[in-house]
Scaffold this motif. Structure first.
Motif, PDB file in Angstrom:
ATOM      1  N   THR A 117       0.859  -1.180   0.000  1.00  0.00           N
ATOM      2  CA  THR A 117       0.000   0.000   0.000  1.00  0.00           C
ATOM      3  C   THR A 117       0.897   1.232   0.000  1.00  0.00           C
ATOM      4  OG1 THR A 117      -1.925   0.980   1.082  1.00  0.00           O
ATOM      5  CG2 THR A 117      -0.216   0.154   2.543  1.00  0.00           C
ATOM      6  N   ALA A 118       0.320   2.400  -0.338  1.00  0.00           N
ATOM      7  CA  ALA A 118       1.118   3.624  -0.430  1.00  0.00           C
ATOM      8  C   ALA A 118       1.720   3.991   0.928  1.00  0.00           C
ATOM      9  CB  ALA A 118       0.228   4.766  -0.920  1.00  0.00           C
ATOM     10  N   PHE A 119       2.937   4.558   0.905  1.00  0.00           N
ATOM     11  CA  PHE A 119       3.590   5.067   2.111  1.00  0.00           C
ATOM     12  C   PHE A 119       2.692   6.126   2.757  1.00  0.00           C
ATOM     13  CE2 PHE A 119       6.271   8.343   4.056  1.00  0.00           C
ATOM     14  CZ  PHE A 119       6.869   7.580   5.036  1.00  0.00           C
ATOM     15  N   ILE A 140      -0.189  14.862  -3.391  1.00  0.00           N
ATOM     16  CA  ILE A 140      -0.268  14.041  -2.186  1.00  0.00           C
ATOM     17  C   ILE A 140      -1.741  13.745  -1.909  1.00  0.00           C
ATOM     18  CG2 ILE A 140      -0.373  15.988  -0.540  1.00  0.00           C
ATOM     19  CD1 ILE A 140       1.873  14.082   0.954  1.00  0.00           C
ATOM     20  N   VAL A 141      -2.001  12.643  -1.208  1.00  0.00           N
ATOM     21  CA  VAL A 141      -3.387  12.197  -1.044  1.00  0.00           C
ATOM     22  C   VAL A 141      -3.798  12.303   0.423  1.00  0.00           C
ATOM     23  CG1 VAL A 141      -5.007  10.328  -1.512  1.00  0.00           C
ATOM     24  CG2 VAL A 141      -2.999  10.612  -2.971  1.00  0.00           C
ATOM     25  N   ILE A 142      -4.932  12.955   0.653  1.00  0.00           N
ATOM     26  CA  ILE A 142      -5.415  13.180   2.016  1.00  0.00           C
ATOM     27  C   ILE A 142      -6.748  12.472   2.184  1.00  0.00           C
ATOM     28  CG2 ILE A 142      -6.072  14.977   3.689  1.00  0.00           C
ATOM     29  CD1 ILE A 142      -4.208  16.827   1.916  1.00  0.00           C
ATOM     30  N   GLY A 152     -14.440  11.304   0.861  1.00  0.00           N
ATOM     31  CA  GLY A 152     -13.484  11.774   1.866  1.00  0.00           C
ATOM     32  C   GLY A 152     -12.026  11.680   1.465  1.00  0.00           C
ATOM     33  N   VAL A 153     -11.773  11.585   0.150  1.00  0.00           N
ATOM     34  CA  VAL A 153     -10.393  11.480  -0.338  1.00  0.00           C
ATOM     35  C   VAL A 153     -10.107  12.638  -1.281  1.00  0.00           C
ATOM     36  CG1 VAL A 153      -8.792  10.089  -1.720  1.00  0.00           C
ATOM     37  CG2 VAL A 153     -10.369   8.978  -0.121  1.00  0.00           C
ATOM     38  N   VAL A 154      -9.010  13.360  -1.007  1.00  0.00           N
ATOM     39  CA  VAL A 154      -8.649  14.487  -1.872  1.00  0.00           C
ATOM     40  C   VAL A 154      -7.224  14.284  -2.369  1.00  0.00           C
ATOM     41  CG1 VAL A 154      -8.237  16.978  -1.956  1.00  0.00           C
ATOM     42  CG2 VAL A 154     -10.207  16.088  -0.690  1.00  0.00           C
ATOM     43  N   ILE A 183      -2.494  10.660   5.501  1.00  0.00           N
ATOM     44  CA  ILE A 183      -1.888  11.345   4.354  1.00  0.00           C
ATOM     45  C   ILE A 183      -0.933  10.358   3.716  1.00  0.00           C
ATOM     46  CG2 ILE A 183      -0.565  13.332   3.547  1.00  0.00           C
ATOM     47  CD1 ILE A 183      -1.513  14.906   5.887  1.00  0.00           C
ATOM     48  N   GLU A 184      -1.089  10.179   2.405  1.00  0.00           N
ATOM     49  CA  GLU A 184      -0.250   9.158   1.777  1.00  0.00           C
ATOM     50  C   GLU A 184       0.307   9.591   0.442  1.00  0.00           C
ATOM     51  OE1 GLU A 184      -2.894   5.743   1.624  1.00  0.00           O
ATOM     52  OE2 GLU A 184      -3.297   6.108  -0.482  1.00  0.00           O
ATOM     53  N   GLU A 185       1.327   8.872   0.063  1.00  0.00           N
ATOM     54  CA  GLU A 185       2.032   9.052  -1.196  1.00  0.00           C
ATOM     55  C   GLU A 185       1.056   8.883  -2.363  1.00  0.00           C
ATOM     56  OE1 GLU A 185       5.262   5.923  -3.117  1.00  0.00           O
ATOM     57  OE2 GLU A 185       4.008   5.317  -1.463  1.00  0.00           O
ATOM     58  N   PHE A 186       1.196   9.712  -3.388  1.00  0.00           N
ATOM     59  CA  PHE A 186       0.382   9.582  -4.600  1.00  0.00           C
ATOM     60  C   PHE A 186       0.969   8.464  -5.457  1.00  0.00           C
ATOM     61  CE2 PHE A 186      -0.280  10.525  -9.092  1.00  0.00           C
ATOM     62  CZ  PHE A 186      -1.651  10.680  -9.129  1.00  0.00           C
ATOM     63  N   LEU A 187       0.112   7.548  -5.878  1.00  0.00           N
ATOM     64  CA  LEU A 187       0.571   6.450  -6.740  1.00  0.00           C
ATOM     65  C   LEU A 187       0.016   6.634  -8.141  1.00  0.00           C
ATOM     66  CD1 LEU A 187      -0.163   3.431  -4.355  1.00  0.00           C
ATOM     67  CD2 LEU A 187       2.088   4.388  -4.894  1.00  0.00           C
ATOM     68  N   ASP A 188       0.850   6.413  -9.141  1.00  0.00           N
ATOM     69  CA  ASP A 188       0.325   6.511 -10.506  1.00  0.00           C
ATOM     70  C   ASP A 188      -0.051   5.109 -10.997  1.00  0.00           C
ATOM     71  OD1 ASP A 188       2.625   5.206 -11.056  1.00  0.00           O
ATOM     72  OD2 ASP A 188       3.592   6.835 -12.130  1.00  0.00           O
ATOM     73  N   LEU A 190      -3.014   2.452 -13.216  1.00  0.00           N
ATOM     74  CA  LEU A 190      -4.417   2.214 -13.563  1.00  0.00           C
ATOM     75  C   LEU A 190      -5.115   1.564 -12.378  1.00  0.00           C
ATOM     76  CD1 LEU A 190      -3.951   0.817 -17.180  1.00  0.00           C
ATOM     77  CD2 LEU A 190      -5.037   2.977 -16.560  1.00  0.00           C
ATOM     78  N   GLU A 191      -6.325   2.029 -12.102  1.00  0.00           N
ATOM     79  CA  GLU A 191      -7.076   1.440 -10.993  1.00  0.00           C
ATOM     80  C   GLU A 191      -7.872   0.238 -11.459  1.00  0.00           C
ATOM     81  OE1 GLU A 191      -8.538   5.521  -9.205  1.00  0.00           O
ATOM     82  OE2 GLU A 191      -9.164   3.811  -7.976  1.00  0.00           O
ATOM     83  N   ALA A 192      -8.074  -0.696 -10.550  1.00  0.00           N
ATOM     84  CA  ALA A 192      -8.967  -1.818 -10.832  1.00  0.00           C
ATOM     85  C   ALA A 192      -9.584  -2.275  -9.524  1.00  0.00           C
ATOM     86  CB  ALA A 192      -8.194  -2.959 -11.486  1.00  0.00           C
ATOM     87  N   VAL A 280      -2.711  -1.576  -2.679  1.00  0.00           N
ATOM     88  CA  VAL A 280      -4.095  -1.416  -2.227  1.00  0.00           C
ATOM     89  C   VAL A 280      -4.345   0.051  -1.892  1.00  0.00           C
ATOM     90  CG1 VAL A 280      -5.790  -2.052  -0.464  1.00  0.00           C
ATOM     91  CG2 VAL A 280      -4.119  -3.736  -1.258  1.00  0.00           C
ATOM     92  N   LEU A 281      -5.365   0.636  -2.519  1.00  0.00           N
ATOM     93  CA  LEU A 281      -5.778   2.003  -2.174  1.00  0.00           C
ATOM     94  C   LEU A 281      -6.745   1.966  -0.999  1.00  0.00           C
ATOM     95  CD1 LEU A 281      -6.481   3.566  -5.684  1.00  0.00           C
ATOM     96  CD2 LEU A 281      -4.425   3.785  -4.286  1.00  0.00           C
ATOM     97  N   GLU A 282      -7.612   0.970  -1.017  1.00  0.00           N
ATOM     98  CA  GLU A 282      -8.592   0.845   0.073  1.00  0.00           C
ATOM     99  C   GLU A 282      -9.193  -0.547   0.041  1.00  0.00           C
ATOM    100  OE1 GLU A 282     -12.295   2.907  -0.436  1.00  0.00           O
ATOM    101  OE2 GLU A 282     -12.447   2.355  -2.546  1.00  0.00           O
TER     102      GLU A 282
END
Ligand code: AMP
Ligand code: GLY
Length: 426
Positions: A117-119, A140-142, A152-154, A183-188, A190-192, A280-282
């Protein structure tokens, strides 16, 4: 048998539609449902989170199986209450639903069990959060800790935006849900979406899918609950699926078991597949909406039979059969969604769109007033189509959408395009 579906959205319409096809089901109920579900299930006027009255209803009607759609009742303990009353229910207990209900829990859990998962760091005050953003840079992802209906994700592209978001969240934008944040690292990449039916340390994968979270074409604008999805997705190759099972799904089941939070229900991993591998994003402790709509269009075997086998511990017996066709669903939303939106607009054209046997329209925010079908929510309908190719499914879906109208309707025009690019059918 008698089956009760809990929930009001497009996901629940698709589940009810599929459950209704089971020869095992004599009577289907929905609490509370929407105008689409009320056509195929008896309407029960109890809110999905009114757990006490749902238990009483299920007892007095001798409901044999309850299937829960949304996360809220699960995180409020509906499965615990049903089981205590000796009622059969497919959905996780409160102690397991925390995997979705708290992003802080989910991130710490993934770290503990080595699930990619993202840092990240978690925060309960503005000062430390802002300091971290300054160290990390942007994008960055909040994320608000608690449930916020996918909103709730920006993703902050500038330091100012990040700081403003942090301030808004701590000052109560999402109430209790944003008292703590991740708060986590932005990952580039494709989502699935990867969804399975799980019980303890065993699982049955469902067909793969891809959602489209942002409100506008080309993934622009704010996040929504999801604006469209298709199944299967070429983003998840057989090799990637192996990685997902070995590095994510099974370690999650085993970790949750070790924590005394054994899973029983649908488990959804929202994934980012890109330069940093599969992350994993969530996690969600339920089916996705709108992923359920195309996935159910492709399931040929009996969902009710599968759920009963899983609940009885016969997981190894469960062999879902998938239609070889692609299925694609596009969400039609009310003007203003995902912000403040209008309600009460008349909807026309669904019957005409469904004249094509490859089209099924699932309702989400709909109601009946003075005998007319009207809008009653942000996401109003999911129009689904099947086709031998993804391109055919997409074309059919959009031609059906052209027949359906309500004032202010908006929808994305590019659902499926990332898949088409990979398949080079565009
Ligand atoms: P979540 O509710 O955590 O899945 O986040 C909602 C959406 O925000 C995801 O579906 C992604 O589109 C986006 N997102 C979340 N986390 C990240 C991340 N670390 N990097 C890039 N995009 C993300
Ligand atoms: N489609 C994303 C979700 O259901 O959370």
């Amino acid at each position: 048998m008698k089956v009760l579906v809990i929930g009001n959205g497009g996901r629940e319409h698709a589940l009810a539609w599929k459950i209704k096809q089971s020869p095992l089901v004599k009577k289907l109920y929905v609490a509370k449902g929407n105008a689409g579900i009320w056509k195929i299930a008896e309407r029960v006027d109890i809110s999905p989170t009114d757990i006490k009255n749902l238990v009483d209803f299920a007892k007095s009607e001798n409901i044999d199986l309850t299937v829960v759609g949304p996360e809220q009742p699960l995180s409020e303990g509906i499965a615990d209450a049903f089981e205590e009353a000796g009622l059969k229910i497919f959905g996780h207990k409160k102690s397991s639903a925390i995997l979705e209900a708290s992003k802080v829990f989910a991130k710490n859990f993934m770290k503990k069990y080595g699930i990619p998962t993202a840092f990240y760091e978690t925060f309960d005050n503005e000062e430390d959060a802002i300091k971290f953003v300054k160290e990390m840079g942007t994008p960055i992802v909040i994320k608000a800790d608690g449930l916020a209906a996918g909103k709730g994700v920006v993703i902050a592209n500038s330091e100012e935006e990040a700081i403003q978001t942090i301030k808004e969240m701590f000052r109560g934008k999402f109430g209790e849900a944003s008292k703590r944040i991740v708060i986590e690292e932005f990952l580039d990449g494709l989502e699935a979406s990867y969804i399975a039916m799980v019980k303890g340390d065993k699982l049955i994968p469902l067909a793969t899918s891809q959602d489209h979270k942002r409100v506008f074409d080309n993934d622009e604008g704010p996040n929504t609950g999801g604006m469209g999805a298709y199944s299967p997705t070429p983003v998840i190759t057989p090799d990637t699926e192996k990685t997902i099972l070995e590095k994510i799904m099974y370690p999650t089941l085993e970790g949750m078991k070790k924590e005394g939070r054994e899973l029983s229900g649908f488990l959804y991993a929202g994934l980012m597949i890109g330069s940093k591998g599969v992350n994993v994003l969530e996690f969600n402790v339920r089916m996705g909406d709108p992923e359920t709509q195309p996935i159910m269009r492709r399931l040929e075997s009996d969902l009710v039979e599968h759920i009963l086998d899983i609940l009885e511990g016969n997981v190894d017996k469960v062999k879902p059969v998938w239609n070889k066709n692609y299925a694609l669903g596009v969400v039609m939303a009310s003007k203003g969604y995902p912000g403040k939106y209008e309600k009460g607009k008349e909807i026309v054209g669904i019957d005409e769109a469904e004249r094509d046997p490859d089209i099924v329209v699932f309702h989400a925010g709909t109601d009946i007033k003075d005998g007319k079908l009207i809008t009653n929510g942000g996401r109003v309908l999911t129009i689904t189509a099947t086709g031998r190719t993804l391109k055919e499914a997409k074309e059919k879906c959009y031609s059906a959408i052209n027949k359906i109208h309500f004032e202010g309707a908006h929808y994305r025009k590019d659902i499926g395009d990332k898949g088409l690019e990979i398949l080079q059918e565009a």
